[in-house]
Enzyme design. Structure first.
Site, PDB file in Angstrom:
ATOM      1  N   CYS A 198      72.080  22.647  30.755  1.00  0.00           N
ATOM      2  CA  CYS A 198      71.152  23.619  31.330  1.00  0.00           C
ATOM      3  C   CYS A 198      71.607  23.946  32.748  1.00  0.00           C
ATOM      4  O   CYS A 198      71.922  23.044  33.547  1.00  0.00           O
ATOM      5  CB  CYS A 198      69.735  23.059  31.339  1.00  0.00           C
ATOM      6  N   CYS A 201      68.584  22.339  35.196  1.00  0.00           N
ATOM      7  CA  CYS A 201      68.228  20.914  35.310  1.00  0.00           C
ATOM      8  C   CYS A 201      69.276  19.970  34.723  1.00  0.00           C
ATOM      9  O   CYS A 201      69.052  18.762  34.666  1.00  0.00           O
ATOM     10  CB  CYS A 201      66.882  20.655  34.639  1.00  0.00           C
ATOM     11  N   PHE A 223      54.873  18.427  22.826  1.00  0.00           N
ATOM     12  CA  PHE A 223      53.577  17.821  23.138  1.00  0.00           C
ATOM     13  C   PHE A 223      53.698  16.387  23.610  1.00  0.00           C
ATOM     14  O   PHE A 223      52.857  15.886  24.342  1.00  0.00           O
ATOM     15  CB  PHE A 223      52.664  17.887  21.907  1.00  0.00           C
ATOM     16  N   ASP A 263      57.660  36.224  20.017  1.00  0.00           N
ATOM     17  CA  ASP A 263      57.086  34.880  19.989  1.00  0.00           C
ATOM     18  C   ASP A 263      57.233  34.230  18.614  1.00  0.00           C
ATOM     19  O   ASP A 263      56.287  33.692  18.059  1.00  0.00           O
ATOM     20  CB  ASP A 263      55.607  34.919  20.397  1.00  0.00           C
ATOM     21  N   CYS A 334      49.838  19.067  -0.561  1.00  0.00           N
ATOM     22  CA  CYS A 334      49.283  17.709  -0.506  1.00  0.00           C
ATOM     23  C   CYS A 334      47.797  17.720  -0.166  1.00  0.00           C
ATOM     24  O   CYS A 334      47.055  16.818  -0.567  1.00  0.00           O
ATOM     25  CB  CYS A 334      50.054  16.863   0.495  1.00  0.00           C
ATOM     26  N   HIS A 793      51.136  16.126   6.680  1.00  0.00           N
ATOM     27  CA  HIS A 793      51.053  15.646   5.299  1.00  0.00           C
ATOM     28  C   HIS A 793      49.713  14.948   5.098  1.00  0.00           C
ATOM     29  O   HIS A 793      49.156  14.345   6.024  1.00  0.00           O
ATOM     30  CB  HIS A 793      52.208  14.678   5.031  1.00  0.00           C
TER      31      HIS A 793
END
Length: 833
Positions: A198, A201, A223, A263, A334, A793
């Site tokens: 990058c 960074c 997350f 997006d 499922c 799942h």
């Protein structure tokens, strides 16, 4: 002996060649899960193109008189050693969808065998078998007619295949609108084939090449703190350059391309040309990094709950026989598998559909694949019979996990029927098991209006008490529910210090670009969830009939009745501040035995005074106008992808009280039949609800609605209100059920004749609700693994014969350590006194 020529001539007029709109059911029996690979093969009616196993083909003949069938029998045989390694064979394509067992998705296992296919023409009732080469001596006209029909049946896409294509329609990556006119700056840098980092960074993984200026930047932060530092998306915000390709995923077959403007992941047909601008020869590149699909799966499986819920790492004992039948995953199905395994562990549903199977099949319409009761009975009887609960044939190279699998059943017809017309359940995307449970319950309600209803075991009444804090007067109401939703009070966590230390360590790891620490899960007492349900809720802007003005009030909820089976949903799924769905990763000490007696309501108490039953004054002037809505909130909801009219209703019915309240309304009304219908306010002119013009309703459609327990008058009214669309009419009639009940009662009170009244078909007392003591025992729970209902799942655990059993699609095993603290939906049965 029957003459072959005479027999063929007698059935020739009934033999049809399938046309474009015909559904050819050549993969599965209409009444069972027999397939061409089953012992008796499959018989396809050459007139209706319905498929039947050997036990049911004579039933079809007796009912319809159809005698000509194409019999298909396939026998598996191992692949020859060189069958999969021929020089020049194309390489196996990488997955492009987060799905199981679907085209473009992940294979459950490699095909280790091929099939020999045997075809016969069979004429009933004698079961006269005619081999294909036996047609050669027949007259040319007869031979051509029969062979053309056979060839057309074999060439046609099966009904299940067509459904799979429709279910995935729209989920394939789309071609970017920037692909053919992408701006690429002159003097762009030459990109080396490796050694990237990058430019901001210095990260060396999860890197994206902007295809306008050649900037190499890291991707989004995930997350859990892993991933990148968001520099690629920041670059787009600063420059507006829309397309980026993930370095390390470029191969001669393509690459991961993301459009920040759209997006979404997209396709770039000009990718080779765009990469050549930076000196990258796409045909010489090799994959060195994970695709976004692979990363999404890794992100899900990195969470410890995957191992805990599936009881991975432990050698579980496979179970076979009655009640232990596995279900194949049809591509993110499922949620359906887990829900139906639990449903058919309940005696009321067994009595309704399994014990009455023969009666249901006998009364089924000409096309049983489209009959709800027939398909539910087929699924239930097959799950419980044990006929399909057998070990899958072992293949060379099978892992220990694969050796525990069953062939099981593939509920294609059932899934197609219950999802028909639904914007989510008709697709192969992952769904919320709780939403599917309520959807199935709703379909049972529709189809049991004039007969016994197994839903009664779930149905209960909730008593709501509203107390005006100024006048101290109260109002009691009751509503019907099928599921108890319990909030998760995070503030009640027992390990707050551990959680705080974990969060600090996670943030520090994020800053240092290190892997996140081992997850610490919040431990919430189940009693706190119950207390949160029972706690009083403050109501602002409550219109008090006693004051004839607005005031504050408190609302409390209690049980007005206790059902035979109590379904509890832990509300783990919520929305973050950015409106992105997220899951609360918590451990809740759900008890095996539960006593809710203290939460029973008692109605009006001594010393309480009821609020007057006076309607609030009209807020609209003499000439009503459309209400003023906060258009900024409407726009915000529309941008999330919800229908504009639904967003307008959400803002109106929440009193312009902001985006959060409106979003809550949207999420709780998404399954309403009129969810996307225009907002209609009392007193504001609106189109007539009962149009009188147009073509008269179809007699077939009228008969279908009458068979559900409604009168002819109601059926005609529903069809006229929906332009004679049967599916919309059924939705309409159930969304107006209260009005129809009221009109029926009025008809009866005015002394109308039985022929004019609908009182015989609509019970005036409302839905039947059972009641009993409030003591329960846990007998099943459904668990979810993953970060949101849109991925992950589901498995279920059911207590059978005194032991816990895990149902994980085709794998059915004795559970060693059922993870009761990580469940999502819990099923309790009443303990009899």
């Amino acid at each position: 002996m029957v003459d072959v020529k005479d027999a063929l001539l007698s059935v020739l007029p009934s033999i049809r060649i399938p046309r474009a709109g015909d559904r050819v059911h050549k993969d599965e029996c209409a009444f069972s899960f027999h397939t061409p690979e089953s012992d008796g093969g499959l018989y396809i009616c050459m007139n209706t193109f319905l498929g039947f196993g050997r036990p049911y083909v004579e039933r079809h003949y007796s009912k319809t008189g159809q005698r000509a069938f194409l019999h298909i029998k396939r026998t598996a045989k191992p692949k020859s050693d060189d069958s999969s390694s021929n020089i020049g064979d194309p390489p196996r394509k990488k997955p492009t969808r987060l799905a199981i067992g679907m085209e473009g998705g992940f294979d459950m296992c490699d095909e280790q065998c091929e099939y020999e296919e045997e075809l016969k023409l069979v004429i009933l009732p004698e079961f006269l078998e005619i081999q294909r080469d036996g047609l050669l001596g027949l007259p040319e006209m007869v031979r051509d007619r029969v062979t053309s029909a056979i060839d057309a049946i074999l060439a046609a896409d099966s009904a299940s295949r067509k459904q799979e294509i429709q279910a995935w329609d729209g989920e394939v990556r789309q071609v970017s609108k920037h692909a053919f006119n992408l701006q690429q700056l002159e003097g762009a840098p030459r990109i080396p084939p490796c050694g990237w980092k990058c430019s901001v960074c210095d990260l060396r993984e999860n890197l994206w090449l902007n295809m306008t200026d050649g900037a190499i930047l890291c991707g989004r932060r995930y997350f859990d703190g892993s991933g990148g530092n968001n520099h690629a998306v920041q670059h787009y915000r600063e420059t507006g350059y829309p397309l980026a390709v993930k370095l390390g995923t470029i191969t001669p077959d393509g690459a991961d391309v993301y459009s920040y403007d759209e997006d979404d992941m997209v396709l770039d047909p000009s990718l080779a040309e765009h990469l050549a601008h930076f000196g990258i020869d796409m045909m010489k590149m090799q994959k060195t990094d994970k695709t976004m699909t692979e990363l999404e799966i890794d992100m899900n499986q990195r969470i410890g709950e995957w191992e805990l819920i599936q009881e991975s790492g432990v050698q579980l004992q496979p179970l076979y026989g009655q009640g232990y039948t596995g279900m194949r995953n049809l591509g993110n199905s499922c949620y359906l598998n887990s829900t139906m395994q639990v449903i058919f562990s309940i005696p009321a549903f067994q009595r309704k559909y399994v014990e009455r199977m023969e009666h249901i099949f006998q009364k089924a319409p000409a096309d049983p694949t489209q009959d709800f009761s027939a398909q539910v009975a087929k699924l239930g009887s097959s799950l419980l019979s044990g006929e399909y609960s057998k070990p899958a044939p072992e293949r060379e190279g099978d892992s220990q996990e694969q050796k525990g699998l069953q062939d099981g059943i593939a509920p294609r017809m059932f899934k197609s029927l219950v999802g028909k017309g639904h914007p989510e359940f008709s697709t192969n995307r992952q769904q919320d098991a709780q939403e599917f449970f309520l959807h199935f319950i709703n379909m049972v309600e529709r189809n049991c209006r004039s007969s016994s209803n197994p839903n009664e075991v779930f149905r209960f009444l909730v008593e709501e008490k509203i107390k005006c804090l100024v006048s101290q007067k109260v109002k009691y109401t009751q509503r019907v529910e099928y599921i108890l939703q319990l909030p998760v009070p995070m503030e009640a966590a027992l390990n707050k210090e551990e959680l705080s230390a974990y969060e600090q360590a996670r943030l520090q790891a994020e800053q240092d670009h290190r892997p996140p620490p081992e997850l610490v899960r919040a431990r919430i007492p189940f009693t706190c969830c119950l207390e949160a349900f029972a706690a009083a809720e403050q109501l602002d802007e409550f219109w008090s009939a006693a004051l004839q003005a607005k005031s504050n009030a408190l609302k409390t909820s209690r049980f007005a009745s206790f059902p035979d089976y109590l379904v509890i949903q832990i509300k783990k799924f919520t929305f973050g501040l950015d409106w992105v769905p997220k899951k609360l990763d918590v451990s809740i000490d759900v008890p095996e035995e539960l006593d809710l007696s203290q939460f029973r309501g008692g109605g009006l108490q001594g010393g309480e005074e009821e609020l007057p039953d006076v309607a609030p004054p009209l807020v609209t002037p003499d000439e009503p106008k459309a209400p003023m809505l906060d258009e900024s909130v409407v726009t915000q909801l529309v941008e999330m992808g919800f229908p504009a009219e639904a967003c307008r209703k959400a803002v109106y019915y929440t009193g312009n009280s902001g985006a959060e309240a409106a979003m809550t309304w949207v999420m709780s009304h998404m399954d309403d039949p009129d969810f996307a219908h225009p907002l209609v306010i009392s007193g504001v002119s609106a189109p007539s609800s009962v149009p009188t013009g147009g073509d008269p309703p179809s007699e077939e459609h009228i008969a279908t609605i009458i068979s559900m327990g409604f009168s002819q008058e109601q059926a005609v009214r529903a069809l006229r209100s929906t332009s004679n669309s049967l599916e919309r009419a059924v939705d309409w009639i159930f969304s107006h059920i209260d009005d129809l009940d009221a009109e029926a009662a009025m008809d009866l009170s005015e002394g109308r004749s039985a022929a004019e009244s609908v009182s015989e078909s609509i019970p005036a007392a409302g839905p039947r609700v059972k009641d009993g003591n409030g003591r329960y025992e846990l007998f099943a729970f459904i668990s979810h693994m993953g970060t949101s209902t849109m991925c992950g799942h589901y498995v279920c655990h059911i207590k059978k014969d005194g032991r816990w059993v895990i149902y994980n699609d085709q794998k059915v095993c004795a559970s060693e350590k059922p993870p009761k603290d990580l469940g999502y939906i819990y099923f309790y049965q009443r303990v009899q006194s």
